[in-house]
Design a protein around this motif. Structure first.
Motif, short mmCIF file in Angstrom:
data_model
loop_
_atom_site.label_atom_id
_atom_site.label_comp_id
_atom_site.label_asym_id
_atom_site.label_seq_id
_atom_site.Cartn_x
_atom_site.Cartn_y
_atom_site.Cartn_z
N LYS A 126 9.67 30.34 0.97
CA LYS A 126 8.96 29.59 2.01
C LYS A 126 7.63 29.06 1.50
O LYS A 126 7.16 27.99 1.90
CB LYS A 126 8.72 30.47 3.23
CG LYS A 126 9.97 30.83 4.01
CD LYS A 126 9.64 31.73 5.20
CE LYS A 126 10.89 32.14 5.97
NZ LYS A 126 10.57 33.08 7.07
N SER A 176 -1.04 22.40 -0.10
CA SER A 176 -0.13 21.61 0.73
C SER A 176 0.98 22.49 1.30
O SER A 176 1.34 22.38 2.49
CB SER A 176 0.47 20.48 -0.10
OG SER A 176 1.40 19.73 0.66
N THR A 177 1.52 23.39 0.46
CA THR A 177 2.56 24.32 0.92
C THR A 177 2.01 25.25 1.99
O THR A 177 2.67 25.50 3.02
CB THR A 177 3.10 25.14 -0.26
OG1 THR A 177 3.64 24.26 -1.25
CG2 THR A 177 4.19 26.11 0.20
N ASP A 180 1.80 23.53 5.27
CA ASP A 180 3.14 23.44 5.90
C ASP A 180 3.49 24.74 6.61
O ASP A 180 4.04 24.74 7.71
CB ASP A 180 4.20 23.12 4.84
CG ASP A 180 4.09 21.69 4.30
OD1 ASP A 180 3.47 20.85 4.98
OD2 ASP A 180 4.63 21.44 3.21
N VAL A 181 3.17 25.87 5.95
CA VAL A 181 3.44 27.18 6.55
C VAL A 181 2.60 27.37 7.82
O VAL A 181 3.09 27.86 8.85
CB VAL A 181 3.14 28.31 5.54
CG1 VAL A 181 3.18 29.68 6.22
CG2 VAL A 181 4.13 28.27 4.39
N HIS A 183 1.47 25.04 9.82
CA HIS A 183 2.07 24.20 10.88
C HIS A 183 3.28 24.90 11.50
O HIS A 183 3.45 24.90 12.72
CB HIS A 183 2.49 22.85 10.31
CG HIS A 183 1.36 21.90 10.08
ND1 HIS A 183 0.49 21.52 11.09
CD2 HIS A 183 0.94 21.26 8.96
CE1 HIS A 183 -0.42 20.67 10.59
NE2 HIS A 183 -0.16 20.50 9.30
N ALA A 184 4.11 25.52 10.66
CA ALA A 184 5.30 26.22 11.15
C ALA A 184 4.90 27.43 12.00
O ALA A 184 5.52 27.70 13.04
CB ALA A 184 6.17 26.66 9.97
#
Length: 493
Positions: A126, A176-177, A180-181, A183-184
């Motif tokens: 993830k 950036s990763t 994303d996490v 946001h999830a």
């Protein structure tokens, strides 16, 4: 989970750290907590998670009063804290670090190793992390260790996650990763307290912001209703006209020359020079071997070839002691483990590299030492009640100032700064930049490694870019842009 902290007070001895702080966190929001170093941000979160007990005030969780007695209890209760100072056990494997205190066991008390590995791999996927689970954590880079800490927190299924400077050691891709996490997590209703000094991140990822100053709450606003200048003014109590002070370098002759420096399998044929009064910025992605090059110059790591020249004279440096004798100072990126002796006082840390200069017939002249230390504490505006305060009791930014003070104290010809403003607030950053200008005005040559492109562009007279252990390019200040630097950093031309 909804959290409310009302009229929070906390003192350590006579030092009043928090004097009536209000803070609230809504379900599924990313809430920025900002303030200068020493404003009380980490202390407030330590009170929430039970590391310290509050002196006065109320904590409500989902409308009910609740006080955790320890971080473990807070974690069980759904609140996880990813600290700025990493809590990785270096002699244990990555897998052991991920599950320390939360090991999966069967009915006979034996570890469910296969299950633990599967869960760890799932979480790493993830986060796009590729660290071998059997590797010792101490062999991981600072950025990798940060990702281990983030993965560990995410594996607790927390409803509230406190992130203290989570991106300080991460590459742009890792950041950036992580976003994303985040946001999830927000979509799942997880609440996040986001403590950072990187203003660009705050305005990218956060919903609301609370600003603290001198142990008090200054204001809470929606991100869309504020801006960079307003936040800075509330943090420091004054306007910061420019993020980076203007430079007017008067360059002299080359002080340090590096020629074809090589360490097999790490870096090769590194050649550059830095002149008196010059700031040479060194950019590149995490893992590009920038730090390894600087460690080799300072004599911390061996080399297999190449040579160094100081003021035109060939010199050999096999140890930090030899580097210091030749006028080189090195501010490491890892202040906690390499930059400071945390159990020593501020005085002892600052005086350490210069202790021989205070010795008279084998005895330390304490009066001269104290005057020297007091001068540097005042010059670098280190916030402390006493020079005898233990370094471990300072905020991260003030610890960084102590590291700066100890190397400035040797009167260096060359000063290597590896991530000099990591974890430092915007006001203290400005002070460090101003100090760098003062040093170069006195003829000091500075090599600055930084992962912050605005810092590289704002303070460097010349920029070197490292890619996979090689110098991929050199840019003058006038021609440098973020796009050009990133192109070179990723192997482009």
């Amino acid at each position: 989970m909804q959290v409310e902290m009302k009229n929070i007070h906390k003192a350590f001895g006579k030092n009043k750290v928090l004097t009536g702080v209000d803070f609230d966190l809504l379900p599924g929001e990313v809430h920025a907590l900002m303030g200068e170093n020493g404003a009380g941000k980490s202390t407030l979160m330590n009170l929430l998670t039970g590391l310290h007990s509050l002196d006065e005030g109320t904590i409500l969780i989902n409308g009910q009063e609740r006080y955790f007695s320890s971080p473990n209890e807070a974690e069980t209760g759904g609140v996880a804290f990813i600290h700025q100072e990493l809590n990785v056990w270096p002699d244990m494997t990555v897998l052991e670090n991920l599950f320390i205190g939360r090991e999966r066991k069967n009915a006979f008390g034996l570890l469910k190793a296969r299950e633990m590995k599967a869960l760890a791999k799932e979480q790493f996927e993830k986060l796009s992390v590729t660290i071998p689970l059997e590797q010792e954590a101490g062999a991981c880079s600072v950025g990798q260790q940060q990702m281990i800490e983030i993965a560990k927190a995410l594996m607790t299924n927390a409803e509230v996650i406190i992130m203290d400077e989570p991106t300080a050691a991460l590459t742009e891709r890792e950041i950036s990763t992580l976003f994303d996490v985040i946001h999830a997590l927000r979509k799942r209703g997880v609440s996040i307290v986001y403590i950072s000094h990187r203003m660009e991140e705050i305005f990218t990822i956060c919903d609301r912001i609370t600003v603290m100053r001198d142990g008090k709450t200054v204001d809470t606003k929606r991100i869309v209703d504020t801006n960079f200048n307003e936040v800075v003014k509330k943090m420091v109590g004054r306007e910061l006209e420019d993020r980076f002070p203007a430079r007017q370098p008067d360059l002299g002759e080359a002080v340090l020359e590096v020629k074809n420096l090589t360490r097999k399998g790490v870096f090769e044929n590194i050649s550059f020079s830095v002149r008196a009064g010059e700031i040479v910025g060194v950019s590149g992605l995490m893992g590009a071997r920038r730090t390894e090059i600087m460690r080799a110059i300072f004599g911390l790591d061996r080399t297999d070839g190449g040579e160094l020249l100081i003021n035109g004279q060939k010199t050999v440096i096999h140890s930090p002691d030899q580097a210091v004798k030749r006028g080189i100072g090195f501010i490491t990126e890892d202040r906690k483990d390499e930059g400071l002796v945390l159990d020593f006082s501020i005085r002892e840390n600052i005086a350490l590299p210069s202790v021989k200069s205070f010795a008279l017939k084998g005895l330390i002249d304490r009066k001269n030492e104290q005057e020297f230390v007091d001068m540097l504490i005042k010059r670098l505006t280190i916030k402390t009640e006493s020079a005898e305060t233990s370094a471990k009791n300072l905020s991260g930014g003030n610890q960084q100032k102590v590291v700066l003070a100890k190397w400035i104290g040797i009167g260096p010809k060359v000063l290597i700064l590896d991530e000099p403003t990591r974890g430092v607030d915007v006001g203290a950053k400005r002070e460090i930049y101003t100090l760098m200008n003062e040093l170069t005005d006195r003829g000091v040559a500075i090599v600055m490694v930084s992962s912050e492109l605005p810092e590289i562009l704002g303070m460097s007279d010349r920029i070197l870019v490292v890619h996979e252990g090689k110098l991929s390019g050199e840019l003058m200040k006038e021609e440098a842009t973020q796009e050009k630097i990133m192109t070179l950093a990723t192997g482009g031309q």
